[in-house]
Design a protein around this motif. Sequence first.
Motif, PDB file in Angstrom:
ATOM      1  N   SER A   1       0.810  -1.215   0.000  1.00  0.00           N
ATOM      2  CA  SER A   1       0.000   0.000   0.000  1.00  0.00           C
ATOM      3  C   SER A   1       0.849   1.274   0.000  1.00  0.00           C
ATOM      4  CB  SER A   1      -0.968   0.005   1.179  1.00  0.00           C
ATOM      5  OG  SER A   1      -0.252   0.004   2.399  1.00  0.00           O
ATOM      6  N   LEU A   2       1.991   1.259   0.669  1.00  0.00           N
ATOM      7  CA  LEU A   2       2.869   2.433   0.671  1.00  0.00           C
ATOM      8  C   LEU A   2       3.381   2.721  -0.731  1.00  0.00           C
ATOM      9  CD1 LEU A   2       4.530   4.606   2.175  1.00  0.00           C
ATOM     10  CD2 LEU A   2       6.312   2.875   2.410  1.00  0.00           C
ATOM     11  N   TYR A   3       3.847   1.689  -1.418  1.00  0.00           N
ATOM     12  CA  TYR A   3       4.391   1.860  -2.763  1.00  0.00           C
ATOM     13  C   TYR A   3       3.307   2.321  -3.743  1.00  0.00           C
ATOM     14  CZ  TYR A   3       7.768  -1.181  -0.496  1.00  0.00           C
ATOM     15  OH  TYR A   3       8.642  -1.734   0.391  1.00  0.00           O
ATOM     16  N   ILE A   4       2.143   1.733  -3.633  1.00  0.00           N
ATOM     17  CA  ILE A   4       1.058   2.079  -4.547  1.00  0.00           C
ATOM     18  C   ILE A   4       0.565   3.497  -4.297  1.00  0.00           C
ATOM     19  CG2 ILE A   4      -1.329   1.520  -5.151  1.00  0.00           C
ATOM     20  CD1 ILE A   4      -0.557  -1.429  -4.805  1.00  0.00           C
ATOM     21  N   SER A   5       0.458   3.889  -3.035  1.00  0.00           N
ATOM     22  CA  SER A   5      -0.023   5.239  -2.748  1.00  0.00           C
ATOM     23  C   SER A   5       0.956   6.299  -3.236  1.00  0.00           C
ATOM     24  CB  SER A   5      -0.296   5.403  -1.247  1.00  0.00           C
ATOM     25  OG  SER A   5       0.896   5.254  -0.506  1.00  0.00           O
ATOM     26  N   VAL A   6       2.245   6.062  -3.080  1.00  0.00           N
ATOM     27  CA  VAL A   6       3.242   7.015  -3.571  1.00  0.00           C
ATOM     28  C   VAL A   6       3.233   7.039  -5.103  1.00  0.00           C
ATOM     29  CG1 VAL A   6       5.708   7.519  -3.659  1.00  0.00           C
ATOM     30  CG2 VAL A   6       4.683   6.855  -1.517  1.00  0.00           C
TER      31      VAL A   6
ATOM     32  N   LEU B   1      12.154   7.318   3.200  1.00  0.00           N
ATOM     33  CA  LEU B   1      12.473   8.150   2.039  1.00  0.00           C
ATOM     34  C   LEU B   1      11.237   8.522   1.233  1.00  0.00           C
ATOM     35  CD1 LEU B   1      15.714   6.471   0.645  1.00  0.00           C
ATOM     36  CD2 LEU B   1      15.524   8.598   1.929  1.00  0.00           C
ATOM     37  N   TYR B   2      10.152   7.797   1.431  1.00  0.00           N
ATOM     38  CA  TYR B   2       8.940   8.110   0.689  1.00  0.00           C
ATOM     39  C   TYR B   2       8.409   9.495   1.046  1.00  0.00           C
ATOM     40  CZ  TYR B   2       6.368   6.780   4.893  1.00  0.00           C
ATOM     41  OH  TYR B   2       5.896   6.704   6.172  1.00  0.00           O
ATOM     42  N   TYR B   3       8.818  10.031   2.186  1.00  0.00           N
ATOM     43  CA  TYR B   3       8.416  11.401   2.539  1.00  0.00           C
ATOM     44  C   TYR B   3       8.912  12.402   1.509  1.00  0.00           C
ATOM     45  CZ  TYR B   3       6.887  10.047   7.235  1.00  0.00           C
ATOM     46  OH  TYR B   3       6.242   9.490   8.301  1.00  0.00           O
ATOM     47  N   ALA B   4      10.086  12.168   0.946  1.00  0.00           N
ATOM     48  CA  ALA B   4      10.624  13.067  -0.085  1.00  0.00           C
ATOM     49  C   ALA B   4       9.717  13.059  -1.308  1.00  0.00           C
ATOM     50  CB  ALA B   4      12.040  12.650  -0.463  1.00  0.00           C
ATOM     51  N   ALA B   5       9.263  11.880  -1.712  1.00  0.00           N
ATOM     52  CA  ALA B   5       8.371  11.784  -2.864  1.00  0.00           C
ATOM     53  C   ALA B   5       7.021  12.429  -2.557  1.00  0.00           C
ATOM     54  CB  ALA B   5       8.179  10.326  -3.267  1.00  0.00           C
TER      55      ALA B   5
END
Length: 110
Positions: free
Chosen positions: A27-32, A83-87
């Motif tokens: 879900s994290l990857y898909i949401s980003v 690191l997803y916060y950067a995206a």
Amino acid sequence: MIFALIGILIGVIIGFFLPITYATSYSLYISVAILACMDSVFGGIRATLDDVFDARIFISGFFGNAILAAFLAYIGDKLAVPLYYAAIFAFGVRLFQNFAIIRRHIFSRD
């Protein structure tokens, strides 16, 4: 523009009737990736309103941004660093900027 609306309609219909599911661990990857794709869509709408739209740039940005954002989230997950916060920050800021510019284009046409 009519093709874009037809594409959106087809996507919504497919989404409602096909039972596509994924594991919650993705879900994290898909949401980003969805956020990155939405940024590309709003950028494409903005480019259309500015009369500078190029389909090659749109397609490469759409898939490139999604893959880059998902990869950034994946690497961050493996390093135990969010690191997803950067995206989220980068694409979120661009999304709202593009929306503001689109809004100005629509309301300044009077």
